[in-house]
Structure formats: C-alpha cells, structure tokens
Design an enzyme around this catalytic site. Structure first.
Site: not given
Length: 448
Positions: A116, A158, A200, A235, A291
């Site tokens: 990420k 995260k 973030e 989530h 994907r």
C-alpha cells in the site's frame, strides 16, 4: 486463442470464469480441494484435478499443487479469479517462468499495488489524488505522533501489506496514537507477516467509490465507470451499486479518465479497480486491486461489457475491443452478497441446502454455484451467491431488488437475505444517503 484454461479458484467466481471460457470455445480445468469434489464448477469443467485437503493453505493456496495440475492437464493459461492467489506476484512469476499465461496483470504491477505504501507513491506519480498521510512506513511511536500531529487528528493507521480491515486502527487524539500504532503493528505482523504500517488522515463520513479499469498492456486503457461500495460491515462490502449514486456524473467522468490515463502510463494489462474514499466532492486514493472484483457484475450490467471476456482476450496479447468513446452507461444496478451467516450475529452457518429457489425475471441476475442438496463447507468464505438487479433508474432498481429478495429462498442454512429485506425499506438506503460507517451504526442500533 488459449486451448485450455485452468481455473485456480472455487465457488461462484470459478463458475463465472468457466462459463466465459465455454462461450469462447476454450477447454476448462477445475481444481478443487477434497471438500469441493461435488462443487458445480467441478461438475461442469472438461477436466478436474484434486489439489489437496480441505484447508485453503493446502489446496487453493498450494502453488506446487496448482503447477502440477497445469502440467498434468496441459493447461496453457490460469485464471485466478479473486482472493486466494489472484494478487500473488510470486505465483504470476512462476507461471511466466513455466510458459503458462497468468490471466491478469504482470507480476511487477501486482507487487507494486500489493504494497500500500508503494501503491500510494505510484498513484501520486500518476496523478491520482491521495489521502494526506505519511510518505512511507512509520517505525516508531514518536514518529507516529509527529506525523499525526502534522496531518491533524483523527488519523488512520494501516498495515502496508494488509486488507479486510486487519492491521487498521483509528486514533482520535494524541492520547490514542501510541496504542493505536502498536496494536496495528501487532495485528499486521500476525495477519500478514509484515508489521509495516503507515498513517493517513481519517475522513469522518466518506463514501467508498471505486473505478473499474481495463488495459491491454499495450498502452490502451479505458474505465467502465464507478461503483459505490459504502455499505460495509467490518470493512467487508455487502452491497454495491453502479454507477455511484449522489456523485455528480461530471466528477465521475473526471476521476474515471484520471484512472484510465494512469493505466495507459503503466501499460497495465487486464482488469483492475482503483478504490477511493469520497468526501465533500474530493476523491482520495486508498488502494488498487489488480484482479477481478466480487462486485464486477454491476459494472457489466450498466455497460453491457463482459469483463472476464476482455481479461482473457488481452491475456492472449490482443488489444482492447473497445475505446472509451464506445462505452455508455445504461440505467442502474445493485448487487447484494448473500452469505451463509446468521443475519443478526453474522456467525457462519455451514450445512446442507435443503431447498433452493433463486429469484428470476426481467433485470435479475444470479451469480452462484450452489444447488439444492449442496453442502456448504466450513473451510472457506461464506458467500452463497450474488443477487444482481438492473433497472432504468435507481428507484426502479430498488423496487426490482425488493421483489427479487422476496422470491429468493434458501433453506437448511441461515443466510443474510433477511438483512437485505430490512435494509431495502430504510429511508437512507432509498435516498442513497449513507457512508462507510452507516451499516455498522445501523446494526448496532438494531441489535435484538
């Protein structure tokens, strides 16, 4: 054209890929665990190979077993579906080394977008708007406090190598940052074997908007519009719509073209999804999935495109069959994920389906691999199938969904059908006025 495609997955997505291959005249190979010996995709495939015992790590994640299945059957391509090995760069590289085509992007692109931190750096370089945050991993509590202070609270910590909400913690103020940072690191290490985390800005009431892209690896790429996936529990998406309601079409077109242009620069090949948080008219990149997505059918319904067909074509070295000017959007589509779970507690409910009657009629599509008498194993995710409806307008689509939910019958196991039958009458659902936190709050307020 490929002569034989091995489908390295199970359930409804394996069946979806198998059907596309058959329509293209391509032979299919189903791989399966012991538990899935009687699965629908195994019954319908031209050949099948058992690749291991029930646990996914010993079967669907067992690369040597899948490679052996390719060798035994002479498969010249592998479609990974979603989940399992679909975003495993090492698997894609191994296939390439054995002259077997991976129906998906290059190992390099999978690797970049799988981390990420690297993905965010790449997105910024490509002109994709991002959430304000740290430039890389945050390795100490002191650094976490410094970065959070610069960004401004609240912040979200995260896992760099994560997904599904694991290794993700919110710190509302300076007093919470140290604990949130250490907890996120511990969860990331346990879940992904990598304790790297980044920070973030935490957005208060964002929507989860994603853009479907297709590229052919030759510098051609298009976007297929947006999806709203804001209705989530822990989530995990449960309800998806295309195109995104409440987001002005001008803004959707602009972010779509930004994403398509980025894929052209990357020379990206195959299907991909660029995911954003959207708040106050601004899009903030969060990740890219390299994907096929679970929710791809809603995009297919509003564009009349077959995304799996395009995946297979470009994997063979062909150019995209469409240009951006060829793509139009027709009406509105909604997908709900029907899981074998208790609709109140969400505890898994494996077992035998004693009666199965899927909804039908105009504008209704069912993507499922179950049947009456099918035994749902306890070893994998609980998805029974996806109910997708399409209408000329969102109100028509909602009414069609309500009708279809009333027709759908699954007996023998508990399912989430009753949850959607409740949600369809909620004012915020009808108006489209919800964000990524709405469903969690609704469930908490409506506990029995």
């Amino acid at each position: 054209m490929f002569s034989k495609v091995l489908i390295a997955n199970r359930g409804e997505i394996a069946l979806r890929i198998l059907r596309a291959c058959k329509e293209l005249g391509i032979q299919t190979v189903a791989v399966h665990s012991v538990a899935d010996a009687n699965a629908m995709h195994v019954r319908l495939a031209d050949e099948s190979v058992c690749i291991g015992p029930n646990p996914a790590k010993d079967s669907y994640l067992n690369i040597p077993s899948i490679m052996a299945a390719c060798e035994i059957t002479g498969a010249d391509a592998v479609h990974p579906g979603y989940g399992f090995l679909s975003e495993n760069a090492r698997f894609a590289q191994i296939l390439e080394e054995h002259k077997i085509t991976f129906i998906g992007p290059s190992a390099h692109h999978i690797e970049i977008m799988g981390d990420k931190i690297a993905a965010k750096k790449t997105a910024l370089e490509l002109g994709i708007p991002c959430v304000p945050g740290s430039k890389g991993g945050v390795t100490t509590a002191a650094d976490a406090e410094k970065v959070a202070g610069e960004i401004g609270y609240p912040v979200l910590i995260k896992a760099a190598s994560g997904g599904g909400g694991r290794g993700m913690k919110v710190a509302l103020n300076e007093g919470e940052i140290s604990t949130a940072w250490s907890t996120a690191r511990s969860e990331a290490k346990a879940a992904f074997g990598d304790d790297t985390v980044y920070i973030e800005k935490y957005l208060g009431k964002p929507r989860h908007i994603e853009v479907q892209v297709l590229g052919d690896g030759q510098g051609n790429a298009v976007h297929l519009g947006t999806r709203d996936c804001s209705l989530q529990r822990r989530h995990q998406k449960v309800w998806e719509e295309a195109v995104a309601p409440t987001v002005p079409m001008k803004e959707q077109d602009e972010i779509g073209e930004i994403c398509a242009a980025a894929m052209r620069k990357l020379k990206y090949s195959g299907a991909g999804t660029v995911e954003f948080l959207y708040e106050d008219g601004n899009f903030y990149f969060i990740e890219m999935n390299t994907r096929l997505q679970v929710e791809h059918p809603v995009t297919e319904r509003v564009t009349n495109m077959d995304i799996v067909y395009e995946q297979i074509r470009v994997a063979q070295g062909e150019k995209l069959s469409v240009k951006q000017s060829d793509i139009s959007f027709y009406g509105h589509a909604i997908e709900v994920r029907i899981n074998a779970e208790d609709p109140q507690t969400f505890a898994p409910s494996p077992g035998t389906i004693s009666f199965y009657h899927p909804a039908g009629g105009v504008g209704v599509r069912i993507d499922s691999a179950v049947y009456q008498g099918y035994k749902i194993p306890p070893y994998y995710d609980s998805l029974i199938g996806k109910l997708i409806v399409h209408g000329r307008t969102r109100p028509e689509c909602l009414q069609r969904l309500k009708r279809a939910l009333g027709e759908f019958v699954v007996d023998g196991v508990k399912t989430t059908l009753p949850l959607f039958q409740r949600l369809i009458d909620e004012p915020e659902i009808i108006s489209g006025d919800y964000d990524i936190h709405w469903l969690e709050k609704y469930l908490k307020a409506n506990q029995p």
